[in-house]
Design a protein around this motif. Structure first.
Motif, mmCIF file in Angstrom:
data_model
loop_
_atom_site.group_PDB
_atom_site.id
_atom_site.type_symbol
_atom_site.label_atom_id
_atom_site.label_comp_id
_atom_site.label_asym_id
_atom_site.label_seq_id
_atom_site.Cartn_x
_atom_site.Cartn_y
_atom_site.Cartn_z
ATOM 1 N N LEU A 42 0.845 -1.200 0.000
ATOM 2 C CA LEU A 42 0.000 0.000 0.000
ATOM 3 C C LEU A 42 0.880 1.249 0.000
ATOM 4 O O LEU A 42 1.957 1.229 0.586
ATOM 5 C CB LEU A 42 -0.903 0.009 1.231
ATOM 6 N N ARG A 43 0.463 2.359 -0.678
ATOM 7 C CA ARG A 43 -0.804 2.378 -1.384
ATOM 8 C C ARG A 43 -0.623 2.261 -2.894
ATOM 9 O O ARG A 43 -1.571 2.066 -3.623
ATOM 10 C CB ARG A 43 -1.514 3.712 -1.055
ATOM 11 N N GLY A 44 0.615 2.379 -3.327
ATOM 12 C CA GLY A 44 0.890 2.507 -4.758
ATOM 13 C C GLY A 44 0.440 1.353 -5.634
ATOM 14 O O GLY A 44 0.136 1.540 -6.808
ATOM 15 N N SER A 45 0.387 0.144 -5.070
ATOM 16 C CA SER A 45 0.111 -1.032 -5.896
ATOM 17 C C SER A 45 -1.382 -1.295 -6.112
ATOM 18 O O SER A 45 -1.743 -2.197 -6.869
ATOM 19 C CB SER A 45 0.733 -2.268 -5.245
ATOM 20 N N VAL A 46 -2.241 -0.521 -5.453
ATOM 21 C CA VAL A 46 -3.666 -0.858 -5.410
ATOM 22 C C VAL A 46 -4.318 -0.949 -6.795
ATOM 23 O O VAL A 46 -5.034 -1.902 -7.092
ATOM 24 C CB VAL A 46 -4.431 0.151 -4.524
ATOM 25 N N ILE A 47 -4.056 0.033 -7.626
ATOM 26 C CA ILE A 47 -4.719 0.075 -8.936
ATOM 27 C C ILE A 47 -4.203 -1.063 -9.817
ATOM 28 O O ILE A 47 -4.966 -1.776 -10.463
ATOM 29 C CB ILE A 47 -4.459 1.441 -9.611
ATOM 30 N N PHE A 48 -2.898 -1.240 -9.827
ATOM 31 C CA PHE A 48 -2.262 -2.307 -10.598
ATOM 32 C C PHE A 48 -2.758 -3.673 -10.122
ATOM 33 O O PHE A 48 -3.140 -4.534 -10.919
ATOM 34 C CB PHE A 48 -0.741 -2.175 -10.434
ATOM 35 N N MET A 49 -2.769 -3.857 -8.815
ATOM 36 C CA MET A 49 -3.205 -5.132 -8.227
ATOM 37 C C MET A 49 -4.648 -5.446 -8.616
ATOM 38 O O MET A 49 -4.993 -6.586 -8.928
ATOM 39 C CB MET A 49 -3.081 -5.014 -6.710
ATOM 40 N N ALA A 50 -5.494 -4.418 -8.603
ATOM 41 C CA ALA A 50 -6.919 -4.616 -8.921
ATOM 42 C C ALA A 50 -7.079 -5.120 -10.349
ATOM 43 O O ALA A 50 -7.897 -5.997 -10.629
ATOM 44 C CB ALA A 50 -7.680 -3.311 -8.727
ATOM 45 N N ASP A 51 -6.303 -4.580 -11.268
ATOM 46 C CA ASP A 51 -6.375 -5.028 -12.661
ATOM 47 C C ASP A 51 -5.679 -6.376 -12.836
ATOM 48 O O ASP A 51 -6.191 -7.267 -13.506
ATOM 49 C CB ASP A 51 -5.729 -3.988 -13.588
ATOM 50 N N LEU A 52 -4.503 -6.508 -12.227
ATOM 51 C CA LEU A 52 -3.712 -7.730 -12.405
ATOM 52 C C LEU A 52 -4.450 -8.965 -11.882
ATOM 53 O O LEU A 52 -4.487 -10.004 -12.550
ATOM 54 C CB LEU A 52 -2.366 -7.590 -11.684
ATOM 55 N N ILE A 101 6.321 0.333 -8.412
ATOM 56 C CA ILE A 101 7.582 0.721 -9.054
ATOM 57 C C ILE A 101 8.762 0.335 -8.177
ATOM 58 O O ILE A 101 8.686 0.430 -6.949
ATOM 59 C CB ILE A 101 7.580 2.246 -9.365
ATOM 60 N N ILE A 102 9.817 -0.131 -8.803
ATOM 61 C CA ILE A 102 11.060 -0.399 -8.077
ATOM 62 C C ILE A 102 12.072 0.662 -8.482
ATOM 63 O O ILE A 102 12.344 0.854 -9.666
ATOM 64 C CB ILE A 102 11.632 -1.793 -8.378
ATOM 65 N N ASP A 103 12.570 1.325 -7.471
ATOM 66 C CA ASP A 103 13.516 2.415 -7.674
ATOM 67 C C ASP A 103 14.888 1.911 -7.208
ATOM 68 O O ASP A 103 15.564 1.206 -7.953
ATOM 69 C CB ASP A 103 12.984 3.604 -6.861
ATOM 70 N N SER A 104 15.259 2.169 -5.976
ATOM 71 C CA SER A 104 16.549 1.663 -5.471
ATOM 72 C C SER A 104 16.502 0.154 -5.231
ATOM 73 O O SER A 104 17.517 -0.518 -5.265
ATOM 74 C CB SER A 104 16.907 2.364 -4.160
ATOM 75 N N GLY A 105 15.311 -0.364 -4.961
ATOM 76 C CA GLY A 105 15.160 -1.786 -4.647
ATOM 77 C C GLY A 105 15.172 -2.055 -3.155
ATOM 78 O O GLY A 105 14.938 -3.182 -2.705
ATOM 79 N N ASN A 106 15.428 -1.009 -2.366
ATOM 80 C CA ASN A 106 15.522 -1.191 -0.910
ATOM 81 C C ASN A 106 14.231 -1.701 -0.290
ATOM 82 O O ASN A 106 14.247 -2.603 0.545
ATOM 83 C CB ASN A 106 15.909 0.130 -0.248
ATOM 84 N N THR A 107 13.120 -1.096 -0.683
ATOM 85 C CA THR A 107 11.840 -1.480 -0.077
ATOM 86 C C THR A 107 11.573 -2.960 -0.309
ATOM 87 O O THR A 107 11.346 -3.717 0.647
ATOM 88 C CB THR A 107 10.685 -0.652 -0.689
ATOM 89 N N LEU A 108 11.630 -3.379 -1.555
ATOM 90 C CA LEU A 108 11.280 -4.775 -1.855
ATOM 91 C C LEU A 108 12.255 -5.768 -1.258
ATOM 92 O O LEU A 108 11.852 -6.839 -0.808
ATOM 93 C CB LEU A 108 11.183 -4.990 -3.365
ATOM 94 N N SER A 109 13.529 -5.418 -1.231
ATOM 95 C CA SER A 109 14.487 -6.390 -0.698
ATOM 96 C C SER A 109 14.246 -6.600 0.800
ATOM 97 O O SER A 109 14.339 -7.720 1.301
ATOM 98 C CB SER A 109 15.927 -5.997 -1.009
ATOM 99 N N LEU A 128 5.052 -3.223 -11.879
ATOM 100 C CA LEU A 128 4.616 -2.641 -13.139
ATOM 101 C C LEU A 128 5.756 -1.882 -13.803
ATOM 102 O O LEU A 128 5.969 -1.975 -14.993
ATOM 103 C CB LEU A 128 3.427 -1.705 -12.919
ATOM 104 N N VAL A 129 6.503 -1.134 -12.976
ATOM 105 C CA VAL A 129 7.563 -0.284 -13.514
ATOM 106 C C VAL A 129 8.857 -0.510 -12.746
ATOM 107 O O VAL A 129 8.836 -0.798 -11.542
ATOM 108 C CB VAL A 129 7.172 1.212 -13.412
ATOM 109 N N SER A 130 9.961 -0.377 -13.455
ATOM 110 C CA SER A 130 11.274 -0.444 -12.815
ATOM 111 C C SER A 130 12.157 0.655 -13.394
ATOM 112 O O SER A 130 12.061 0.990 -14.570
ATOM 113 C CB SER A 130 11.901 -1.820 -13.077
#
Ligand code: IMP
Ligand code: MG
Length: 175
Positions: A42-52, A101-109, A128-130
Motif C-alpha cells: 500500500l498504497r501505490g500497488s492498489v490500482i495495478f493489483m486490482a487489474d492484475l 515501481i522499483i527504484d533503489s530496490g531497498n523497499t522490496l528487498s 509494473l515499472v522499474s
C-alpha cells in the motif's frame, strides 16, 4: 487544479502489459498445488493489483501491507518497517509481491527478507515499472512490466505527495 502532464505510458499500453503479465503468472503457477496469495504494498500497488488479479485464473487471496517509506532519506536511513502487517498467514503458500515501481530496490528487498522468515513455499516479485539505473540492490524480478528512465512519474497508483494516483495513464508532471 490541473497540472501539465506528459503521457509516458498510455492506458492502452498499461492494459496490454497487465494482460501479458497475467498470462505469464498463469503459466508460472499452473502446476503448483500450493495456495497463491498476492501481496500488494500500500498504497501505490492498489490500482495495478486490482487489474492484475482479474487476469489471474487460479483462485487466490489478496492481502496488503504498508511499510514505512524512507522518503528522500539518505542510504543510511533506509530502514524499512512494517506499519500495517498482512491480515493472513503465508506459511507454505506461493507469495507474489505486487509493487507499483522499483527504484533503489531497498523497499522490496527488505520486504522479501521479512516475508521469508514466515516460511512461504515461494516468493516472487511483480512490478509494473522499474527504474534500473537507480538500483542499489539487485532483485530477482520475475514479472516486470516496463523499464523507464530515471524520471519521476505518477498515475495508475503512483503518487506525487499522495496525489495523482487516479490518473489512468502513467505520466510525467511538468514541474
Ligand atoms: P525503492 O525502495 O527505492 O525501490 O522505492 C520504491 C518506492 O518509491 C515505490 O514503491 C514508490 O512509492 C516510490 N517511487 C519511486 N519512484 C517513484 C516515481 O517515479 N513516482 C512515484 N513514486 C516513486
Ligand atoms: Mg510504493
Amino acid at each position: 487544479m490541473t497540472v501539465p502532464m506528459r503521457v509516458m505510458i498510455s492506458t492502452d499500453e498499461i492494459q496490454a502489459k497487465v494482460k501479458q503479465l497475467g498470462e505469464q503468472i498463469n503459466q508460472f503457477y499452473a502446476n503448483s498445488d500450493k495456495d497463491l496469495v498476492l501481496i500488494g504494498l500500500l498504497r501505490g500497488s492498489v490500482i495495478f493489483m486490482a487489474d492484475l488479479c482479474r487476469t489471474i485464473e487460479k483462485p487466490h487471496e489478496l492481502d496488503f501491507m504498508t511499510v514505512s517509506s524512507y522518503g528522500g532519506g539518505t542510504v543510511s536511513s533506509r530502514d524499512v518497517k512494517i506499519l500495517k502487517d498482512l491480515d493472513g498467514n503465508i506459511q507454505g503458500k506461493d507469495v507474489l509481491v505486487v509493487e507499483d515501481i522499483i527504484d533503489s530496490g531497498n523497499t522490496l528487498s527488505k520486504v522479501v527478507e521479512m516475508l521469508q522468515t514466515r516460511n512461504p513455499n515461494s516468493i516472487e516479485l511483480c512490478t509494473l515499472v522499474s527504474k534500473p539505473s537507480r538500483r542499489e540492490i539487485e532483485l530477482d524480478v520475475k514479472f516486470l512490466g516496463f523499464e523507464v528512465e530515471d524520471r519521476f512519474i505518477v498515475g495508475y497508483g503512483l503518487d506525487y505527495d499522495q496525489k495523482y494516483r487516479h490518473i489512468p495513464f502513467i505520466g510525467e508532471i511538468g514541474l
